[in-house]
Write a protein that holds these residues in place. Sequence first.
Motif, PDB file in Angstrom:
ATOM      1  N   THR A   1       0.853  -1.193   0.000  1.00 15.22           N
ATOM      2  CA  THR A   1       0.000   0.000   0.000  1.00 15.22           C
ATOM      3  C   THR A   1       0.887   1.240   0.000  1.00 15.22           C
ATOM      4  O   THR A   1       1.935   1.248   0.638  1.00 15.22           O
ATOM      5  CB  THR A   1      -0.901  -0.018   1.255  1.00 15.22           C
ATOM      6  OG1 THR A   1      -1.790  -1.132   1.163  1.00 15.22           O
ATOM      7  CG2 THR A   1      -1.709   1.259   1.407  1.00 15.22           C
ATOM      8  N   HIS A   2       0.492   2.248  -0.757  1.00 20.79           N
ATOM      9  CA  HIS A   2       1.205   3.528  -0.748  1.00 20.79           C
ATOM     10  C   HIS A   2       0.256   4.635  -0.333  1.00 20.79           C
ATOM     11  O   HIS A   2      -0.945   4.558  -0.597  1.00 20.79           O
ATOM     12  CB  HIS A   2       1.753   3.861  -2.138  1.00 20.79           C
ATOM     13  CG  HIS A   2       2.727   2.845  -2.656  1.00 20.79           C
ATOM     14  ND1 HIS A   2       4.017   2.757  -2.201  1.00 20.79           N
ATOM     15  CD2 HIS A   2       2.581   1.860  -3.576  1.00 20.79           C
ATOM     16  CE1 HIS A   2       4.637   1.761  -2.826  1.00 20.79           C
ATOM     17  NE2 HIS A   2       3.787   1.192  -3.669  1.00 20.79           N
ATOM     18  N   GLY A   3       0.814   5.645   0.285  1.00 20.74           N
ATOM     19  CA  GLY A   3       0.023   6.826   0.606  1.00 20.74           C
ATOM     20  C   GLY A   3       0.362   7.949  -0.352  1.00 20.74           C
ATOM     21  O   GLY A   3       1.330   7.878  -1.113  1.00 20.74           O
TER      22      GLY A   3
ATOM     23  N   THR B   1       3.014   7.960   2.481  1.00 22.40           N
ATOM     24  CA  THR B   1       2.903   7.892   3.944  1.00 22.40           C
ATOM     25  C   THR B   1       3.069   6.486   4.513  1.00 22.40           C
ATOM     26  O   THR B   1       3.046   6.313   5.728  1.00 22.40           O
ATOM     27  CB  THR B   1       1.529   8.428   4.385  1.00 22.40           C
ATOM     28  OG1 THR B   1       0.536   7.819   3.561  1.00 22.40           O
ATOM     29  CG2 THR B   1       1.444   9.931   4.263  1.00 22.40           C
ATOM     30  N   GLU B   2       3.179   5.468   3.667  1.00 15.85           N
ATOM     31  CA  GLU B   2       3.349   4.097   4.177  1.00 15.85           C
ATOM     32  C   GLU B   2       4.819   3.704   4.042  1.00 15.85           C
ATOM     33  O   GLU B   2       5.418   3.909   2.974  1.00 15.85           O
ATOM     34  CB  GLU B   2       2.499   3.110   3.347  1.00 15.85           C
ATOM     35  CG  GLU B   2       1.005   3.242   3.545  1.00 15.85           C
ATOM     36  CD  GLU B   2       0.481   2.544   4.792  1.00 15.85           C
ATOM     37  OE1 GLU B   2       1.105   1.564   5.256  1.00 15.85           O
ATOM     38  OE2 GLU B   2      -0.556   2.995   5.307  1.00 15.85           O
ATOM     39  N   PHE B   3       5.372   3.065   5.040  1.00 15.10           N
ATOM     40  CA  PHE B   3       6.760   2.607   4.924  1.00 15.10           C
ATOM     41  C   PHE B   3       6.771   1.371   4.026  1.00 15.10           C
ATOM     42  O   PHE B   3       6.728   0.239   4.468  1.00 15.10           O
ATOM     43  CB  PHE B   3       7.375   2.308   6.296  1.00 15.10           C
ATOM     44  CG  PHE B   3       8.867   2.401   6.261  1.00 15.10           C
ATOM     45  CD1 PHE B   3       9.527   3.493   6.809  1.00 15.10           C
ATOM     46  CD2 PHE B   3       9.628   1.417   5.626  1.00 15.10           C
ATOM     47  CE1 PHE B   3      10.916   3.594   6.740  1.00 15.10           C
ATOM     48  CE2 PHE B   3      11.010   1.514   5.551  1.00 15.10           C
ATOM     49  CZ  PHE B   3      11.661   2.606   6.109  1.00 15.10           C
ATOM     50  N   CYS B   4       6.807   1.642   2.716  1.00 21.30           N
ATOM     51  CA  CYS B   4       6.512   0.593   1.747  1.00 21.30           C
ATOM     52  C   CYS B   4       7.747  -0.180   1.297  1.00 21.30           C
ATOM     53  O   CYS B   4       7.647  -1.258   0.736  1.00 21.30           O
ATOM     54  CB  CYS B   4       5.832   1.226   0.541  1.00 21.30           C
ATOM     55  SG  CYS B   4       6.782   2.612  -0.118  1.00 21.30           S
ATOM     56  N   SER B   5       8.925   0.384   1.512  1.00 21.61           N
ATOM     57  CA  SER B   5      10.138  -0.270   1.012  1.00 21.61           C
ATOM     58  C   SER B   5      11.330   0.375   1.685  1.00 21.61           C
ATOM     59  O   SER B   5      11.197   1.380   2.386  1.00 21.61           O
ATOM     60  CB  SER B   5      10.252  -0.061  -0.501  1.00 21.61           C
ATOM     61  OG  SER B   5      10.445   1.325  -0.757  1.00 21.61           O
TER      62      SER B   5
ATOM     63  N   LEU C   1      13.394   2.142   0.339  1.00 21.85           N
ATOM     64  CA  LEU C   1      13.552   3.496  -0.193  1.00 21.85           C
ATOM     65  C   LEU C   1      12.236   4.281  -0.106  1.00 21.85           C
ATOM     66  O   LEU C   1      11.952   5.163  -0.914  1.00 21.85           O
ATOM     67  CB  LEU C   1      14.081   3.449  -1.626  1.00 21.85           C
ATOM     68  CG  LEU C   1      15.502   2.866  -1.706  1.00 21.85           C
ATOM     69  CD1 LEU C   1      15.956   2.749  -3.158  1.00 21.85           C
ATOM     70  CD2 LEU C   1      16.504   3.705  -0.912  1.00 21.85           C
ATOM     71  N   HIS C   2      11.438   3.904   0.882  1.00 19.09           N
ATOM     72  CA  HIS C   2      10.166   4.615   1.120  1.00 19.09           C
ATOM     73  C   HIS C   2      10.382   6.113   1.313  1.00 19.09           C
ATOM     74  O   HIS C   2       9.622   6.936   0.802  1.00 19.09           O
ATOM     75  CB  HIS C   2       9.468   4.011   2.349  1.00 19.09           C
ATOM     76  CG  HIS C   2       8.663   4.976   3.124  1.00 19.09           C
ATOM     77  ND1 HIS C   2       7.431   5.419   2.685  1.00 19.09           N
ATOM     78  CD2 HIS C   2       8.894   5.625   4.291  1.00 19.09           C
ATOM     79  CE1 HIS C   2       6.952   6.287   3.565  1.00 19.09           C
ATOM     80  NE2 HIS C   2       7.818   6.420   4.543  1.00 19.09           N
ATOM     81  N   LEU C   3      11.436   6.471   2.050  1.00 20.72           N
ATOM     82  CA  LEU C   3      11.655   7.895   2.316  1.00 20.72           C
ATOM     83  C   LEU C   3      11.905   8.677   1.034  1.00 20.72           C
ATOM     84  O   LEU C   3      11.613   9.863   0.948  1.00 20.72           O
ATOM     85  CB  LEU C   3      12.821   8.080   3.295  1.00 20.72           C
ATOM     86  CG  LEU C   3      12.498   7.621   4.721  1.00 20.72           C
ATOM     87  CD1 LEU C   3      13.755   7.547   5.559  1.00 20.72           C
ATOM     88  CD2 LEU C   3      11.489   8.550   5.362  1.00 20.72           C
TER      89      LEU C   3
HETATM   90 CU1  CUA Z   1       5.279   4.021  -1.063  1.00 22.65          CU
HETATM   91 CU2  CUA Z   1       6.298   4.588   0.968  1.00 22.65          CU
END
Ligand code: CUA
Length: 680
Positions: free
Chosen positions: A625-627, A662-666, A668-670
């Motif tokens: 999920t991504h924000g 807004t989701e810590f998706c990976s 390299l989320h930041l």
């Molecule tokens: Cu997509 Cu964090």
Amino acid sequence: MKKFWLVFIPLIVIVGAIIGACRSTGAGQPALLALAQSRGLSPEDAARALKTFVPPGGRDEFLLFASGGHSGQIHVIGVPSMRLLKTIAVFTPEPWQGYGYGADWSEIALAGGPDAEGNGTNGTNGHDAHGAAKEPLRWGDAHHPALSETNGKYDGRWIYINDRAHGRIGMADLSDFRTKQVLQVPNLQTSHGGVFATPNTEYVHISSKVPALKAWNASQGQTVTLDDHLHKYPDIYRGYSTFVKIDPATGHMLLDQSFQIELPPYTQDLADSGKGASDGFAFINSYNVEMATGGIEQGQPPVEIGASKLDFDYLHIINWKKAEQVIAAGKFTRINGIRVISLETAVAEELLHLAPEPRSPHGVDVAPRGDYITVSGKLDPHVTVYGIDRIKKAIAEKIFEGKDRYGIPILKFDAVVAGKVELGAGPLHTQYDNKGNAYTSLYLESAVAKWTLGEPYNTADKAFKLVDKISIHYNIGHLATAEGDTMDPQGKYLIAMNKWSIDRHTNVGPLHPQNFQLIDLTGPKMELIADMPIGFGEPHYAQLVRASIIKAREVYEPGTSPTTDAKSPTSIASEQEARIVRKPGRVEVWMNVVRSHFTPDIVQAKVGDKVIIHLTNTERTPDATHGFAIPTRNVMLSLDPGESTTVEFIADKPGSFSFYCTEFCSALHLEMQGWLIVEK
Ligand code: CUA
Ligand code: RUQ
């Protein structure tokens, strides 16, 4: 303490033996014993722990769908572990799910839900028959959830819940646990009676609580004065029982196929659906048949006194299958967009009857076979059990003890009552099990009473009889047994939904959590096995369903719009289709969202431009999920794998705004970020 352990050691030996037999590396008996002792657990506590423990990675057998009260949400809790699994935002914004923060699906839901073509809104919310604002409301008081049913059993497809404050119903789809529609029911200002689903979810029922001004439409210049309220109350107010038609394919509420039955301006309270023997009937309790108006400064008694003058209030008995025929015959008026059967027609067509019930009743709960209807006294230590066979006979043979001032026939009390059971102080609500027992919450006594339904259910007992009682902590409102309001109750567990927790939890300030308590129903005596503090709003009713009945999807099919559950025309299949189209005064973006970047990642606009962004999460991986959040404005989206959502806003101020996931998706989320550059 010593004695405890004498009892406990055999238990530990048994547990240890089981563990030892099952696992070669299991904890030894002395270790288990020492562990329990070191944590200060009594043998009973240790047994309770075993009854409720779900091992890491394990699953709960049941799911509790609990109202969130004035949090406006539904909370999904695993049972027996009592762990919170999910919150479904219904009447209030919820940022994690992007509900009410710009995502088109949530704005459509909050604004009434999709129309018959599956897009846009039907405009029913924000309609202001009662002067409600056009801007969608951002709060509600979620009271009574109702899972959809097939043949009188939960089918796990949809859930409905009423808004006590506004006479609205929210509907969430359990394939994705998202709210799809919030319907303002016309002519209701407040609601309490329901919601319940009829046995095949033909309708979801909701009735008014405090009666509202009759056929009121402020936009047509109607007015009301204090004098009207105090002296014409019986004429100017009305209650309404509403049968909201459900689309059998989508679960959506269809206002144009719904109908209402006008009711006297008593305060209609809880309601339940007939089933089995009583299929086709609906039952609604009432109080304040005195029609007390309040007005302490005007020399009137407060409602709590004025509404308790008479010894009886009225159980409303509605034959909704007959009402359907009356509607089909065209005997209705359309008021504020819904077909309404007038009180006169309801009486003439014999589809509405009253039965006396002991003063100020609260819950009305139909037994699994539909044969008995239990009414709780609130100010009376008894529950009164009505028999549907007796009700049908009294209606057919016109065994009336009179009529109310609106001409509605009142069935003779003795003719319709099958029995009474004295349970204790303050009975409120009743649920059932699979062994012929009923469980009633006792608010004043802070207890749950177990009583038998008698012979047709349990041949060992010939009568309604109190068989067990357990204390709870404290001030129980509703209770829920497993599928305990359906035709197929499961027994096993009961959840007491307690209003006060007093000393049960660590003090976190003067606003204490509410307290759910899990009660084991499998033994001869009810046993309290877990507490769960509830730190949000005041939950009301809940329904407990086998988890195996709910079949939620893991991810969406590519490009799905949560509004239509179909492929969105503005979705894209991959990064290659991402693009920006500029027109004067307007920027439209088709954005691809994938670990760990947005494409495009820079959106350029001019002050005053309308910005429309269609985002598609093109992932297929569960949990990916991504924000999409833009600082300084109320844009906060959440896109589950496969989901496509649109957000629109006016670029009203110049600047560079860094949007981000807004989701810590990976890992390299930041880095998953971009810019909205608004030029002058
Ligand atoms: Cu997509 Cu964090
Ligand atoms: S009821 S106050 Cu459900 Cu007991 Cu609403």
